[in-house]
Design a protein around this motif. Structure first.
Motif, PDB file in Angstrom:
ATOM      1  N   PRO A   1       0.706  -1.169  -0.218  1.00 31.34           N
ATOM      2  CA  PRO A   1      -0.331   0.350   0.038  1.00 31.34           C
ATOM      3  C   PRO A   1       0.605   1.301   0.237  1.00 31.34           C
ATOM      4  N   ARG A   2       0.588   1.908  -0.818  1.00 28.35           N
ATOM      5  CA  ARG A   2       1.495   3.764  -1.045  1.00 28.35           C
ATOM      6  C   ARG A   2       0.173   4.575   0.379  1.00 28.35           C
ATOM      7  N   ASP A   3       0.977   5.444   0.637  1.00 28.32           N
ATOM      8  CA  ASP A   3       0.196   6.297   1.528  1.00 28.32           C
ATOM      9  C   ASP A   3      -0.631   7.264   0.934  1.00 28.32           C
ATOM     10  N   ALA A   4      -1.788   7.925   1.456  1.00 23.07           N
ATOM     11  CA  ALA A   4      -2.247   9.180   1.351  1.00 23.07           C
ATOM     12  C   ALA A   4      -2.387   9.645   2.802  1.00 23.07           C
ATOM     13  N   ILE A   5      -2.296  10.681   2.054  1.00 22.75           N
ATOM     14  CA  ILE A   5      -1.819  11.948   3.174  1.00 22.75           C
ATOM     15  C   ILE A   5      -3.075  13.541   3.042  1.00 22.75           C
ATOM     16  N   VAL A   6      -3.224  13.351   4.077  1.00 19.58           N
ATOM     17  CA  VAL A   6      -4.390  14.651   3.978  1.00 19.58           C
ATOM     18  C   VAL A   6      -4.362  15.727   5.257  1.00 19.58           C
ATOM     19  N   THR A   7      -3.700  16.823   5.187  1.00 19.17           N
ATOM     20  CA  THR A   7      -3.375  18.089   5.656  1.00 19.17           C
ATOM     21  C   THR A   7      -4.793  18.879   5.709  1.00 19.17           C
ATOM     22  N   LEU A   8      -4.814  19.157   7.061  1.00 18.24           N
ATOM     23  CA  LEU A   8      -5.878  19.402   6.929  1.00 18.24           C
ATOM     24  C   LEU A   8      -5.754  21.808   7.897  1.00 18.24           C
ATOM     25  N   ARG A   9      -5.452  22.466   7.225  1.00 18.92           N
ATOM     26  CA  ARG A   9      -4.605  23.508   8.226  1.00 18.92           C
ATOM     27  C   ARG A   9      -6.255  24.654   8.405  1.00 18.92           C
ATOM     28  N   ASP A  10      -6.371  25.185   9.538  1.00 21.01           N
ATOM     29  CA  ASP A  10      -7.245  26.140   9.479  1.00 21.01           C
ATOM     30  C   ASP A  10      -6.571  28.063  10.344  1.00 21.01           C
ATOM     31  N   ASN A  11      -7.045  28.584  10.188  1.00 25.65           N
ATOM     32  CA  ASN A  11      -6.827  30.053  11.275  1.00 25.65           C
ATOM     33  C   ASN A  11      -7.279  30.224  12.138  1.00 25.65           C
ATOM     34  N   GLY A  12      -7.625  29.235  12.743  1.00 25.79           N
ATOM     35  CA  GLY A  12      -8.493  29.123  14.415  1.00 25.79           C
ATOM     36  C   GLY A  12      -7.892  29.668  15.423  1.00 25.79           C
ATOM     37  N   MET A  13      -8.572  29.616  16.935  1.00 20.29           N
ATOM     38  CA  MET A  13      -8.575  29.782  17.868  1.00 20.29           C
ATOM     39  C   MET A  13      -7.068  29.394  18.046  1.00 20.29           C
TER      40      MET A  13
END
Length: 582
Positions: free
Chosen positions: A371-383
């Motif tokens: 299996p190969r990697d799936a990369i999920v990146t989540l960015r926010d400008n919150g608290m």
């Protein structure tokens, strides 16, 4: 005066009026208020004893609309055997904290002698220990706080209004809070015992482990009790939305109710998932699917809320379809939980960016199964997250001080469940923040990408072909709401509230699937399953065990009883579709 003398005296005087519960009209339950109270109580489990007990009596006062509320606990001082002390009070007599009451001639003593909740009329006229209360008490409802080897004491509410009478719904609420008090005091005592044996490090660690187990199991019980009414409410709302098609005003009201129910369901699901993790029952079902569909399903769960908050939600997916071997439902839960946190803790007008990076499955050699990697990146400008809190974000019930002040702050369970599910897929998750006010970045790395197995996008709905379904549950509201929803979806449904009634129905109705509650009075679900297997016409019927408690019945036990599957109550339409597909 002995305990029995006190009981006889108040009975002769007409002060003990517990039998009036059966004659009084019971008010309708307010499950939303109870869930809000549960939220507040759960957050005090790790607080100081005084804070926890005070929150309990404040909750009892509010939910019972009483004039006063309090907790009477047995004194542990050997010089005052079995004497009661008012350790926490709310309402008109709040200034009487610490007041001592005799072990026999008191409402708590009489209640514990009788061993069940009791209702007293004008108790001040018979109990001298209540003399410090300045107001006339028209009624007092007292419920034992269970304990081992003897009860801890009693939880009570008082009314000073001759027009306000307690009914069986108040008794149910106060009994539930008394059980919470028992669990909380048990936890407190266990912690105290563990601290007293601090020099024995191994013994202390074992004691704390027991405390944690009690806490998680108790919260799972609360989650189950809340999920029972939520099931029929959710099904009834879904059915009402189908029936109200074309009526915008009704649909708008139902949409508002549905949003609130979703919030309640998420809190309850978090509680149950915490218990499933504790019991090793939070499993994953790997199958081939498309990563894009998983992300889109997760987006659908938060898009409305993000738009309501005027947030900019940007998603970047690979231009090619990415095939994965994973549990699509659980990965959707992972992504939607992370997105929900970003939406919740990002201010109005803020930015949230989700990016998915994965290799093109068509570039993976045919003979290569790695299996190969799936990369999920989540960015926010919150608290953002304070540096001191960052190492604990995955701890069960961990919350920052700012999150505790929010009405939608959750219970601090979600990220713990997310990490468990990521680990179950042999992945990694990391959370980075430069401090409060500076936003958050979450990275999830999952080795799930495989060579393409799908020629087109998989369906994201979970529809079922029409089926003949038998619902067996002694909870009439639960079966009625679910039956209505299934009927509107085109299924032929029959309902039974007991095992014998179900056996009578199958004489003329052959179900494709039978959903059977395990814990029914009389003939339980195990016996009914064995009896159904004896019917030739039910030989191809899929029997599904329904249980409300995570981890209480192993899958092997269900199979030995003749069941094909086991589901947690209430079953979702996705669960039923999975069962019908086998």
């Amino acid at each position: 005066m002995s305990d029995s003398d006190a009981v006889n005296r108040v009975q002769r005087a007409g002060t003990l009026v517990t039998e009036e519960f059966d004659a009084r009209r019971r008010r309708a339950p307010d499950f939303a208020a109870e869930n809000e109270a549960l939220h507040g109580l759960a957050q005090t489990l790790n607080a100081a004893d005084g804070v926890m007990l005070q929150t309990l009596v404040d909750t009892a006062l509010k939910l019972c609309n009483a004039g006063s509320a309090g907790i009477s606990l047995r004194e542990r001082d050997a010089s005052l055997p079995h004497t009661f002390r008012w350790v926490a009070l709310s309402g008109h007599c709040a200034d009487l904290v610490g007041h001592l009451l005799p072990p026999d001639n008191s409402p708590a003593g009489v209640t514990l002698q009788l061993g069940s909740p009791q209702l007293f009329a004008f108790p001040k006229r018979q109990f001298d220990c209540l003399a410090p209360i300045t107001h006339e008490v028209t009624e007092e409802l007292v419920v034992p706080v269970p304990g081992t080897p003897e009860p801890w004491g009693a939880l009570w509410v008082m009314s000073y209004d001759e027009h306000l009478h307690f009914d069986s719904e108040h008794r149910r609420i106060l009994t539930s809070l008394a059980n919470f008090t028992c669990a909380a005091l048990t936890i407190r005592q266990a912690k105290a015992d563990a601290e007293a044996r601090a020099e024995e490090a191994e013994a202390a660690r074992n004691a704390l482990a027991v405390v944690e187990a009690h806490q998680v199991d108790f919260i799972a019980t609360l989650g189950h009790e809340l999920r029972n009414p939520l099931g029929p409410i959710d099904s009834a709302l879904a059915a009402a939305q189908k029936l109200a098609a074309g009526n915008p005003s009704v649909l708008s009201a139902l949409a508002l109710a549905n949003r609130q129910v979703r919030q309640l369901k998420r809190l309850v699901s978090d509680l149950l998932d915490a218990s499933r993790i504790r019991h090793g029952k939070l499993s994953v079902r790997h199958a081939y699917g498309l990563l894009g569909d998983i992300v889109k399903d997760a987006m659908a769960a938060v898009t409305d809320e993000a738009e309501r908050r005027h947030q900019q939600l940007q998603v970047t997916l690979p231009e090619y379809p990415v095939t994965v071997f994973a549990d699509a439902a659980r990965l959707t839960q992972v992504v939607s939980n992370l997105l929900s946190n970003a939406v919740k803790y990002t201010p109005s007008g803020g930015e949230i960016r989700l990016r998915v990076d994965a290799p093109d499955p068509n570039t993976i050699p045919a003979h290569d199964s790695t299996p190969r990697d799936a990369i999920v990146t989540l960015r926010d400008n919150g608290m953002g997250i304070a540096p001191g809190m960052l190492p604990h974000v995955f701890d069960m019930f961990a919350q920052s001080p700012s999150a505790r002040t929010r009405s939608d702050g959750g219970l601090g369970i979600g990220l713990s469940v997310v990490r468990y599910l990521v680990n179950a897929h042999r992945g990694e998750i990391a959370v980075v923040s430069e401090g409060e006010g500076n936003g958050t970045e979450v990275t999830v790395r999952l080795p799930i990408v495989c060579r393409s197995q799908l020629d087109h996008a998989a369906a994201t709905t979970h529809g079922m072909s029409p089926a003949r379904i038998l619902l067996v549950d002694d909870n009439a509201d639960a079966t009625e709401a679910l039956a209505m929803l299934l009927t509107l979806d085109g299924h032929e449904v029959r309902r039974a509230q007991s095992g014998p009634e179900a056996l009578s129905i199958v004489e003329s109705f052959t179900p494709d699937i039978a959903l059977i509650d395990i814990n029914m009075p009389g003939m339980d679900g195990h016996e009914l399953a064995r009896r159904l297997r004896e019917h030739a016409q039910c030989s191809s019927t899929r029997l599904v065990a329904l249980t409300g408690y995570a981890g209480t019945m192993p899958d092997s036990t269900a199979i030995e009883s003749g069941f094909d599957h086991r589901l947690i109550k209430p079953p979702s339409l996705e669960d039923l579709a999975y069962v019908l597909r086998g």
